[in-house]
Motif scaffolding. Sequence first.
Motif, short mmCIF file in Angstrom:
data_model
loop_
_atom_site.label_atom_id
_atom_site.label_comp_id
_atom_site.label_asym_id
_atom_site.label_seq_id
_atom_site.Cartn_x
_atom_site.Cartn_y
_atom_site.Cartn_z
N ILE A 47 0.84 -1.19 0.00
CA ILE A 47 0.00 0.00 0.00
C ILE A 47 0.88 1.25 0.00
O ILE A 47 1.54 1.55 0.99
N ASN A 48 0.86 1.97 -1.10
CA ASN A 48 1.69 3.16 -1.21
C ASN A 48 0.83 4.42 -1.09
O ASN A 48 -0.09 4.63 -1.88
N PRO A 49 1.10 5.27 -0.10
CA PRO A 49 0.36 6.53 0.03
C PRO A 49 0.52 7.40 -1.22
O PRO A 49 1.57 7.39 -1.87
N VAL A 50 -0.56 8.12 -1.56
CA VAL A 50 -0.59 8.86 -2.82
C VAL A 50 -0.75 10.37 -2.58
O VAL A 50 -1.11 10.82 -1.50
N ARG A 51 -0.45 11.14 -3.64
CA ARG A 51 -0.63 12.59 -3.63
C ARG A 51 -1.99 12.94 -4.23
O ARG A 51 -2.38 12.39 -5.26
N ILE A 52 -2.69 13.88 -3.60
CA ILE A 52 -4.04 14.25 -4.03
C ILE A 52 -4.09 15.73 -4.37
O ILE A 52 -3.61 16.58 -3.61
N TYR A 53 -4.71 16.04 -5.52
CA TYR A 53 -4.91 17.42 -5.94
C TYR A 53 -6.34 17.84 -5.63
O TYR A 53 -7.30 17.16 -6.01
N VAL A 54 -6.51 18.94 -4.92
CA VAL A 54 -7.84 19.44 -4.58
C VAL A 54 -8.35 20.31 -5.73
O VAL A 54 -7.79 21.36 -6.02
N GLU A 55 -9.41 19.86 -6.39
CA GLU A 55 -9.97 20.55 -7.56
C GLU A 55 -10.92 21.66 -7.12
O GLU A 55 -11.87 21.41 -6.37
N LYS A 79 -0.76 10.83 1.31
CA LYS A 79 0.41 11.41 1.97
C LYS A 79 0.54 12.91 1.77
O LYS A 79 1.29 13.59 2.46
N GLU A 80 -0.23 13.45 0.78
CA GLU A 80 -0.10 14.88 0.48
C GLU A 80 -1.40 15.42 -0.11
O GLU A 80 -2.04 14.76 -0.93
N LEU A 81 -1.78 16.61 0.33
CA LEU A 81 -2.90 17.34 -0.27
C LEU A 81 -2.38 18.66 -0.81
O LEU A 81 -1.58 19.33 -0.16
N ASP A 82 -2.82 19.02 -2.01
CA ASP A 82 -2.40 20.28 -2.63
C ASP A 82 -3.64 21.07 -3.02
O ASP A 82 -4.43 20.66 -3.87
N TRP A 83 -3.84 22.21 -2.37
CA TRP A 83 -4.99 23.08 -2.64
C TRP A 83 -4.50 24.48 -2.97
O TRP A 83 -3.92 25.17 -2.15
N LYS A 86 0.31 23.15 0.36
CA LYS A 86 0.49 21.71 0.52
C LYS A 86 0.53 21.33 2.00
O LYS A 86 1.08 22.07 2.82
N VAL A 87 -0.08 20.19 2.31
CA VAL A 87 0.10 19.59 3.64
C VAL A 87 0.54 18.15 3.44
O VAL A 87 0.14 17.49 2.47
N PHE A 88 1.37 17.68 4.35
CA PHE A 88 1.90 16.32 4.28
C PHE A 88 1.40 15.54 5.49
O PHE A 88 1.37 16.04 6.61
N ILE A 89 1.01 14.29 5.25
CA ILE A 89 0.32 13.49 6.27
C ILE A 89 1.12 12.24 6.60
O ILE A 89 1.65 11.57 5.72
N SER A 90 1.19 11.93 7.89
CA SER A 90 1.76 10.66 8.39
C SER A 90 3.18 10.40 7.91
O SER A 90 3.56 9.24 7.71
N ASP A 91 3.95 11.48 7.71
CA ASP A 91 5.34 11.32 7.26
C ASP A 91 5.45 10.48 5.99
O ASP A 91 6.44 9.78 5.77
N GLY A 92 4.39 10.52 5.17
CA GLY A 92 4.41 9.77 3.91
C GLY A 92 4.18 8.29 4.07
O GLY A 92 4.34 7.52 3.10
N LYS A 93 3.78 7.85 5.26
CA LYS A 93 3.57 6.42 5.52
C LYS A 93 2.10 6.15 5.75
O LYS A 93 1.32 7.05 6.05
#
Length: 358
Positions: A173-181, A310-314, A318-325
Amino acid sequence: MLDIKITKTTTPKAKPTDESKLGFGKIFTDHMFVMEYDAGQGWHDARIVPYAPFQMDPACVVLHYAQEIFEGMKAYRTADGKIQLFRPDCNAKRYQDSSERLCIPPLPVEDFIQAVKALVEVEKDWVPHSEGASLYIRPFTFAADVGLGVHASRKYVFCIICAPSGAYYAEGINPVRIYVEDEYIRAAPGLTGFAKCGGNYAASIKAGEMAEEQGFAQVLWLDGVEKKYVEEVGSMNIMFKIDGKIHTAPCTGTVLPGVTRRSCIELLKDWGYEVVEDRLAIADVMKAGHEGKLEEVFGCGTAAVVSPVKELDWKGDKVFISDGKIGEITQKLYDTMTGIQWGKIPDTKGWMVPVCQG
């Protein structure tokens, strides 16, 4: 009770020998379930036949006005060879809700489940044996009338096809980056956001392509009125763990009532977590992230079960979550859900429905 006629193929396909290369929705089984609806006659001619193309008139209603719905579910093979479904009644009831919104004659829950079980039993040898792989099941209904004009069809086709699919996470399970539309929207009050219909997904493709070009895995959709409150991620629901509480958007007409979402909420409540199903502003999510209070974020859906973020971009913030884990709760949900589905841990919830011995 449907009277299902079964016609087996005389030219079965070779089954995949390397289940690590199944992918998703690329390989299809030997048979499909088909049934038609005609006004005045109702649903009729339930049958399982060899998988084959449909012949469609160029003026077929679905091609012009997109009157169609679908579902997504899976069949799982346990270590002792039993083949089972996960909460098919939930899919059947959601299918009725989608039918009602799209003016499609509903299928009784018991007929939907019977049709799924009958096809899976015929295709039992296609259910993968390897860890994490399953048989994806796609029921769908489309308008089959011929003629132009925006109105509900008087003819429909209900079909189910199956595709053996590999583990969603081939390498864990690899954490992913999310773009806020915040320009395009997925749904708005009074539209079809709660229904599982192709138009919702077609409308999401543009933003998804743009996000992918920037290296993001998914799009987080905001509400369609104020573009302020979080709703869904791509093809999944989404949850946020903030200060120990789990937050997720309410299913009030613009959010798909996911079966995995519903199951995660039940488990979380069993474990003593407070689950808040209420509007949550993206600004508050980002603020919690900057203050270190955004502890976990994960999507949940049939294909992935859970997908850690692991990341939200709005708007460039940017905010980073759970140290990327992957977070502790995300991992526990994944382990519990998949454990129940593949029969590794006891099904104390009564969610699994046996189909046959494979």
